[in-house]
Design an enzyme around this catalytic site. Structure first.
Site, PDB file in Angstrom:
ATOM      1  N   SER A  94      24.458  41.372  36.923  1.00 16.40           N
ATOM      2  CA  SER A  94      24.940  42.740  37.202  1.00 16.40           C
ATOM      3  C   SER A  94      23.897  43.621  37.877  1.00 16.40           C
ATOM      4  O   SER A  94      23.922  44.846  37.733  1.00 16.40           O
ATOM      5  CB  SER A  94      25.430  43.411  35.906  1.00 16.40           C
ATOM      6  OG  SER A  94      26.462  42.668  35.307  1.00 16.40           O
ATOM      7  N   LEU A  95      23.007  43.003  38.648  1.00 14.41           N
ATOM      8  CA  LEU A  95      22.010  43.788  39.382  1.00 14.41           C
ATOM      9  C   LEU A  95      22.561  44.336  40.690  1.00 14.41           C
ATOM     10  O   LEU A  95      22.014  45.281  41.243  1.00 14.41           O
ATOM     11  CB  LEU A  95      20.780  42.931  39.682  1.00 14.41           C
ATOM     12  CG  LEU A  95      19.881  42.572  38.505  1.00 14.41           C
ATOM     13  CD1 LEU A  95      18.702  41.735  38.987  1.00 14.41           C
ATOM     14  CD2 LEU A  95      19.382  43.821  37.808  1.00 14.41           C
ATOM     15  N   GLY A  96      23.622  43.714  41.188  1.00 18.65           N
ATOM     16  CA  GLY A  96      24.198  44.165  42.445  1.00 18.65           C
ATOM     17  C   GLY A  96      23.968  43.209  43.598  1.00 18.65           C
ATOM     18  O   GLY A  96      23.781  43.653  44.741  1.00 18.65           O
ATOM     19  N   LYS A  97      24.010  41.886  43.332  1.00 13.56           N
ATOM     20  CA  LYS A  97      23.873  40.919  44.432  1.00 13.56           C
ATOM     21  C   LYS A  97      24.998  41.100  45.441  1.00 13.56           C
ATOM     22  O   LYS A  97      24.783  40.958  46.647  1.00 13.56           O
ATOM     23  CB  LYS A  97      23.888  39.481  43.911  1.00 13.56           C
ATOM     24  CG  LYS A  97      22.663  39.065  43.135  1.00 13.56           C
ATOM     25  CD  LYS A  97      22.574  37.548  42.976  1.00 13.56           C
ATOM     26  CE  LYS A  97      23.812  36.921  42.364  1.00 13.56           C
ATOM     27  NZ  LYS A  97      24.081  37.381  40.990  1.00 13.56           N
ATOM     28  N   ILE A 153      26.612  43.884  46.223  1.00 14.83           N
ATOM     29  CA  ILE A 153      26.343  45.068  47.040  1.00 14.83           C
ATOM     30  C   ILE A 153      25.214  44.783  48.026  1.00 14.83           C
ATOM     31  O   ILE A 153      25.251  45.208  49.190  1.00 14.83           O
ATOM     32  CB  ILE A 153      25.971  46.273  46.145  1.00 14.83           C
ATOM     33  CG1 ILE A 153      27.132  46.632  45.203  1.00 14.83           C
ATOM     34  CG2 ILE A 153      25.593  47.477  46.996  1.00 14.83           C
ATOM     35  CD1 ILE A 153      28.385  47.090  45.906  1.00 14.83           C
ATOM     36  N   LYS A 193       6.456  41.440  35.273  1.00 18.71           N
ATOM     37  CA  LYS A 193       6.387  40.060  34.756  1.00 18.71           C
ATOM     38  C   LYS A 193       7.718  39.316  34.858  1.00 18.71           C
ATOM     39  O   LYS A 193       7.743  38.138  35.224  1.00 18.71           O
ATOM     40  CB  LYS A 193       5.896  40.079  33.301  1.00 18.71           C
ATOM     41  CG  LYS A 193       4.384  40.067  33.139  1.00 18.71           C
ATOM     42  CD  LYS A 193       3.773  38.732  33.562  1.00 18.71           C
ATOM     43  CE  LYS A 193       2.281  38.690  33.252  1.00 18.71           C
ATOM     44  NZ  LYS A 193       1.479  39.531  34.152  1.00 18.71           N
ATOM     45  N   CYS A 206      52.095  47.349  42.269  1.00 15.39           N
ATOM     46  CA  CYS A 206      52.596  46.089  41.713  1.00 15.39           C
ATOM     47  C   CYS A 206      53.335  46.359  40.396  1.00 15.39           C
ATOM     48  O   CYS A 206      54.480  46.813  40.418  1.00 15.39           O
ATOM     49  CB  CYS A 206      51.460  45.086  41.542  1.00 15.39           C
ATOM     50  SG  CYS A 206      52.033  43.385  41.325  1.00 15.39           S
ATOM     51  N   GLU A 221      59.646  39.746  32.337  1.00 18.51           N
ATOM     52  CA  GLU A 221      58.292  39.482  31.849  1.00 18.51           C
ATOM     53  C   GLU A 221      58.091  40.038  30.446  1.00 18.51           C
ATOM     54  O   GLU A 221      57.383  39.445  29.630  1.00 18.51           O
ATOM     55  CB  GLU A 221      57.261  40.103  32.810  1.00 18.51           C
ATOM     56  CG  GLU A 221      55.826  39.876  32.394  1.00 18.51           C
ATOM     57  CD  GLU A 221      54.830  40.497  33.350  1.00 18.51           C
ATOM     58  OE1 GLU A 221      53.634  40.162  33.262  1.00 18.51           O
ATOM     59  OE2 GLU A 221      55.233  41.337  34.190  1.00 18.51           O
ATOM     60  N   HIS A 276      49.254  45.037  46.789  1.00 21.26           N
ATOM     61  CA  HIS A 276      47.988  45.595  46.301  1.00 21.26           C
ATOM     62  C   HIS A 276      47.253  46.237  47.477  1.00 21.26           C
ATOM     63  O   HIS A 276      46.327  45.651  48.061  1.00 21.26           O
ATOM     64  CB  HIS A 276      47.126  44.494  45.676  1.00 21.26           C
ATOM     65  CG  HIS A 276      47.615  44.049  44.335  1.00 21.26           C
ATOM     66  ND1 HIS A 276      47.197  44.630  43.160  1.00 21.26           N
ATOM     67  CD2 HIS A 276      48.513  43.094  43.990  1.00 21.26           C
ATOM     68  CE1 HIS A 276      47.802  44.046  42.141  1.00 21.26           C
ATOM     69  NE2 HIS A 276      48.612  43.106  42.614  1.00 21.26           N
ATOM     70  N   GLU A 300      45.030  48.386  47.576  1.00 18.62           N
ATOM     71  CA  GLU A 300      43.601  48.634  47.339  1.00 18.62           C
ATOM     72  C   GLU A 300      42.714  47.598  48.027  1.00 18.62           C
ATOM     73  O   GLU A 300      41.545  47.874  48.333  1.00 18.62           O
ATOM     74  CB  GLU A 300      43.292  48.662  45.839  1.00 18.62           C
ATOM     75  CG  GLU A 300      43.446  47.360  45.094  1.00 18.62           C
ATOM     76  CD  GLU A 300      44.824  47.114  44.525  1.00 18.62           C
ATOM     77  OE1 GLU A 300      44.941  46.329  43.556  1.00 18.62           O
ATOM     78  OE2 GLU A 300      45.801  47.685  45.060  1.00 18.62           O
TER      79      GLU A 300
END
Length: 555
Positions: free
Chosen positions: A15-18, A20, A191, A384, A408, A514, A516
């Site tokens: 979750s460092l943002g690879k 992005i 380190k 949706c 459903e 979708h 988005e």
């Protein structure tokens, strides 16, 4: 010119943002005039994320050709403004499935199947095949997970081999790593970065660029320390301080000449990324402006990644109208239990959005939110499942039948099929395998002239991406033909309702697709732009009342 390959790895933690970082480097290189293509190599054994819970994996991003992929592909598409495809998504599940198919056919002539060379060869084949078919000058390949994860080792070995096969001038390694801040010592520590790079070097990969992530400013002496201990030139250690917005990251990297540093390593000559659009966008983001309150009614509330593209689409539509998005999370399960606190969260909203989802959990709460929007003329966008919810609610109201539902939601088959406002698409059924069996990818939608949808898009046919297995029942559609509910968009190839809206309502519209997934930072999607615009108008109407609210019906 041979294809250039840039490999992005991550160290210390996830979750460092690879994603992005990959997207931002891609944006810089594209805006410098290069044709780029991006890939994500995910080490998990799932064939794709299509059957994974949003709580574990976030949203599933769908490409035009129907691939269910990692949410990082959404970042790639938004930043680079290129439509990707199934070539961009590789998982260990896909790799092993393909290799084992070959083994069963006898393609290996009785040989022993091993990680090296069979798995690594298949990984390399996927990368080079994507470069050939995309015609890209530069391939950006993100390796999922963190260096040190056992499941990521075949990918690291594959990209190590690619430098040997394609040459140093055609391959480049970028390592994104964390500098944690110790509050007691009041300092950032290098380190973990040193250990992460040591792990990479132990398997034969020496980073060309190190991008150091931190929440605090990184002193130059720490940059120099990383340079010395990790054997990277000092100007190739890039400080990556947490930005106010992800859309600032390309500009931040450009300040440190990342595109030129890459160009120097890969013999690409002088480059000059044209970033005026990014500067304009970031200027809008950082300007002081009024806010618009949008309630997101869903079942994965508080988990941004579950609705990542929806949230980014709302933000972008707000930025382009000089507004700040004030997102209100509304738990649909609590809404259906008439939780007073949650209802009080919903009521101040200037607009309501119900995004996609699967299963019955929380759907009655969504129906109540749709009813509240309809009765009180609050702008509403249904995506949706949100279209289906809006249609069920209106059908119950207009046809005076509270038993109307979706196939459903009727898990125990209690109701007669005539009660299904929403039912299975042709060829779908409860027993069908879940993976990659939905209606997936881009389909044409013919818009009804004179409708709100037609007005928003400004054209009579559009293509939107899909991920669903249920549709509006045409028998119910026939019963609603003389009501305020109108089918404003159709997939004529299957006589399916793609979009619907309500007459005599300022903005109540839903789509089976979708949208988005097609929103871009420099161009808001029409449906999201329309929602923000209508919500701003509703906000102004509320302001004309002495207490700041309009009379409302009970939820």
């Amino acid at each position: 010119m041979p294809t250039k390959y840039i490999f992005i790895t991550g160290g210390v933690c996830s979750s460092l943002g690879k994603g992005i970082t990959t997207a931002s480097i891609g944006a810089l290189l594209k805006n410098a005039g290069f044709k780029v293509f991006t890939m994500k190599l995910d080490p998990y054994l799932n064939v794709d994320p299509g059957t994974m819970s949003p709580f574990q994996h976030g949203e599933v991003f769908v490409t035009n050709d129907g691939a269910e992929t990692d949410l990082d592909l959404g970042h790639y598409e938004r930043f680079i403004d290129e439509n990707l495809n199934s070539l961009s998504s590789v998982t260990t599940g896909k790799i092993y499935t393909e290799v084992l198919k070959k083994e069963r056919r006898g393609d290996f002539l009785g040989g022993t199947i091993q990680i090296i060379p069979h798995i690594t060869d298949e990984i390399k084949k996927r990368i080079t095949n994507a470069s050939e078919k995309s015609g890209a000058a530069i391939m950006l390949v993100e390796i999922g997970g963190t260096v040190g994860d056992i499941e990521g080792l075949p990918y690291l070995e594959a990209i190590r081999q690619m430098r040997h096969e394609h040459g140093k001038e055609n391959t480049l390694y970028v390592h994104l790593t964390l500098l944690p801040y110790l509050k007691a010592a009041k300092e950032l520590k290098t380190k973990p970065t040193q250990a992460s790079v040591r792990e990479l070097r132990s398997i034969g990969i020496q980073p060309d660029l190190i991008i150091a992530r931190a929440d605090k400013n990184i002193p130059q002496d720490l940059i120099k320390k990383i340079s010395v201990f990790c054997d990277v030139d000092e100007d190739h250690v890039i400080p990556a301080i947490t930005c106010k917005s992800i859309y600032e990251v390309p500009l931040h990297y450009n300040k440190y000449n990342v595109a030129q540093l890459i160009a120097n390593k890969m013999h690409l000559g002088k480059v000059n990324p044209m970033l005026e659009d990014w500067e304009t966008l970031v200027g809008k983001i950082n300007s002081k402006r009024e806010s618009v309150r949008i309630a997101l009614v869903g079942k994965y509330t508080g988990l941004d990644d579950a609705y990542l593209s929806v949230i980014e689409s709302l933000k972008i539509a707000s930025y382009h109208q000089d507004l700040e998005l004030d997102l209100i999370w509304v738990d649909s399960e609590k809404l259906e239990k008439n939780d007073e606190k949650v209802w009080n969260q919903l009521k101040p909203a200037d607009g309501i959005i119900i995004p996609g989802g699967f299963g019955i959990r929380g759907t009655e709460g969504m129906i109540r939110a749709a009813k509240y929007a309809r009765e009180n003329k609050i702008p509403y966008l249904g995506i949706c499942l949100g279209l289906q919810i809006m249609t069920i609610e209106y059908a119950r109201h207009y046809l005076k039948d509270i038993q109307l539902t979706s196939e459903e939601f009727d898990e125990d088959a209690v109701f007669d099929k005539s009660k299904y406002v929403i039912h299975f698409l042709p060829g779908q059924h409860h027993g069908k395998e879940k993976g990659a069996t939905l209606r997936l990818g881009a389909y044409p939608c013919k818009l009804k002239k004179g409708s709100l949808a037609y007005e928003l898009y400004g054209e009579d046919e559009v293509f939107e991406r899909h991920r669903h297995r249920y549709e509006i029942n045409n028998a119910i559609w026939e019963k609603l033909k003389h009501s305020d509910w109108i089918a404003s968009g159709l997939y004529e190839g299957g006589n399916l309702v793609e979009m619907a809206e309500l007459r005599n309502h300022p903005y109540m519209i839903g789509t089976q697709s979708h949208p988005e997934f097609l929103s871009r930072p420099h161009k808001a999607h029409p449906l999201f732009f329309g929602l923000i615009q209508a919500s701003r108008k509703y906000q102004n109407i509320k302001a004309t009342y002495s207490h700041g609210t309009v009379p409302v019906h009970s939820g």
